[in-house]
Motif scaffolding. Structure first.
Motif, PDB file in Angstrom:
ATOM      1  N   ALA A  77       0.808  -1.224   0.000  1.00 53.96           N
ATOM      2  CA  ALA A  77       0.000   0.000   0.000  1.00 53.96           C
ATOM      3  C   ALA A  77       0.835   1.266   0.000  1.00 53.96           C
ATOM      4  CB  ALA A  77      -0.937  -0.007   1.207  1.00 53.96           C
ATOM      5  N   GLY A  78       2.096   1.165   0.376  1.00 54.95           N
ATOM      6  CA  GLY A  78       2.954   2.345   0.372  1.00 54.95           C
ATOM      7  C   GLY A  78       2.423   3.435   1.273  1.00 54.95           C
ATOM      8  N   VAL A  94      -8.174  -2.904   4.357  1.00 53.61           N
ATOM      9  CA  VAL A  94      -7.030  -3.114   5.228  1.00 53.61           C
ATOM     10  C   VAL A  94      -5.799  -3.031   4.332  1.00 53.61           C
ATOM     11  CG1 VAL A  94      -7.161  -5.637   5.017  1.00 53.61           C
ATOM     12  CG2 VAL A  94      -5.881  -4.617   6.906  1.00 53.61           C
ATOM     13  N   ALA A  95      -4.809  -2.258   4.751  1.00 48.94           N
ATOM     14  CA  ALA A  95      -3.587  -2.093   3.972  1.00 48.94           C
ATOM     15  C   ALA A  95      -2.507  -3.026   4.489  1.00 48.94           C
ATOM     16  CB  ALA A  95      -3.110  -0.645   4.044  1.00 48.94           C
ATOM     17  N   PHE A 106       1.921   6.371   5.829  1.00 54.04           N
ATOM     18  CA  PHE A 106       0.530   5.921   5.677  1.00 54.04           C
ATOM     19  C   PHE A 106      -0.282   6.274   6.920  1.00 54.04           C
ATOM     20  CE2 PHE A 106      -3.025   3.114   6.059  1.00 54.04           C
ATOM     21  CZ  PHE A 106      -3.421   2.754   4.785  1.00 54.04           C
ATOM     22  N   ARG A 107       0.263   5.946   8.082  1.00 53.54           N
ATOM     23  CA  ARG A 107      -0.479   6.191   9.331  1.00 53.54           C
ATOM     24  C   ARG A 107      -0.714   7.679   9.556  1.00 53.54           C
ATOM     25  NH1 ARG A 107       3.089   1.897  11.230  1.00 53.54           N
ATOM     26  NH2 ARG A 107       1.859  -0.017  11.498  1.00 53.54           N
ATOM     27  N   GLY A 112      -7.285   6.519  10.209  1.00 53.50           N
ATOM     28  CA  GLY A 112      -8.473   5.715  10.457  1.00 53.50           C
ATOM     29  C   GLY A 112      -8.522   4.405   9.695  1.00 53.50           C
ATOM     30  N   ILE A 113      -7.512   4.123   8.860  1.00 54.00           N
ATOM     31  CA  ILE A 113      -7.509   2.895   8.066  1.00 54.00           C
ATOM     32  C   ILE A 113      -6.423   1.970   8.597  1.00 54.00           C
ATOM     33  CG2 ILE A 113      -7.186   1.908   5.758  1.00 54.00           C
ATOM     34  CD1 ILE A 113      -8.220   4.490   4.587  1.00 54.00           C
ATOM     35  N   PRO A 114      -6.766   0.716   8.893  1.00 51.49           N
ATOM     36  CA  PRO A 114      -5.752  -0.185   9.448  1.00 51.49           C
ATOM     37  C   PRO A 114      -4.675  -0.532   8.431  1.00 51.49           C
ATOM     38  CG  PRO A 114      -7.785  -1.382   8.976  1.00 51.49           C
ATOM     39  CD  PRO A 114      -8.086   0.076   8.786  1.00 51.49           C
TER      40      PRO A 114
END
Length: 279
Positions: A77-78, A94-95, A106-107, A112-114
């Motif tokens: 997902a980079g 989910v990434a 990413f974080r 809000g996306i795991p």
């Protein structure tokens, strides 16, 4: 960005260099190139191109279902460029990302996306847990002999594997000229990117029946953004800063002659390969 194989890969984002005969030099290892993004994660996130809505329309058309409500694993997902777009279409994403720097970026961008740490060759996901597995600019870092069975393992019946790459539109004269300069400087066969984005390269075992779609799109960006974009590719990141800076300085001069207003019209063809599994 997932663990690289030994074979050459399609190069929508990252081209495989071959040292020119008159300047022989050891090719940086694929592992070094795969990990090179982590130190440039912020540059990558800020300057890499996105993907057009028509790409996701094509995915919905080929899978026969809307992305809204679909459980998706976005692998490699980079910094989350594709993940964010899938999420915006209503998918439950989910990434999966192995790199420290990329996962940290990413974080920051998508709290809000795991995101879980792992590679496409050994997915940290349960059997039959997702409807769609996606790889945006990332399948070429996998070993298909391992990644194909892993994708099939985590997909539910009737699920699909979708792979895509932004590739340069080499029929546009200025892009062809820039590609030729890159090829001369780094010993790269730029035209190989489209030749190598095909079902046989994606799955040498022939287990998957891929359908191919191509979506053409463009974006208009400042010259500095364009240069930072190409400078975030692994072939530049693994060569010395001095060599890369010299090339980009020369490239700036070429671009400003072609685009005196300081804005570049980047033209891409997104190549999508999608294979559905039996229901």
């Amino acid at each position: 960005m997932t663990t690289p194989p030994t074979a050459h890969h399609p190069t929508g984002a990252d081209r495989t260099p071959e040292p020119p005969a008159d300047h022989p030099a050891p090719e940086p290892s694929r592992a070094a190139r795969a990990h090179s993004f982590n130190a440039a994660a912020a540059q990558y996130a800020a300057n890499r191109p996105s993907y057009p809505p028509a790409l996701f329309d094509a995915i919905e058309d080929l899978t026969g279902r809307p992305l809204a409500g679909t459980r998706v694993a976005d692998v490699g997902a980079g910094t989350g460029i594709a993940t964010a777009l899938l999420h915006a279409r209503g998918a439950h994403v989910v990434a999966v990302e192995p790199g420290d720097g990329m996962a940290a970026q990413f974080r920051r961008a998508l709290p809000g996306i795991p995101v879980v740490r792992g590679t496409g060759d050994d997915l940290p996901l349960a059997d039959a847990s997702v409807d769609l597995v996606t790889y945006a600019q990332a399948w070429h870092w996998t070993d298909p002999a391992r990644a194909v069975p892993e994708a099939l393992r985590v997909l539910r019946p009737g699920g699909a594997l979708a792979l895509w790459w932004n590739t340069d539109a080499l029929d546009v004269p200025w892009i062809a000229e820039a590609a030729a300069r890159t090829a001369h400087h780094f010993g790269i066969d730029v035209s190989a990117e489209k030749r190598n984005v095909n079902a046989r390269a994606a799955d040498p075992t022939g287990r998957l029946a891929f359908t191919r779609r191509t979506v053409r799109w463009s974006r208009r960006v400042p010259v500095d953004t364009h240069l930072a974009n190409i400078g975030s590719h692994s072939v530049f990141l693994v060569h010395g800063a001095e060599q890369t800076a010299a090339f980009l300085a020369e490239e700036r001069e070429h671009l400003l002659r072609a685009f005196p207003d300081g804005f570049v019209e980047e033209v891409y063809e997104v190549v999508l390969l999608l294979a559905a599994t039996p229901a």
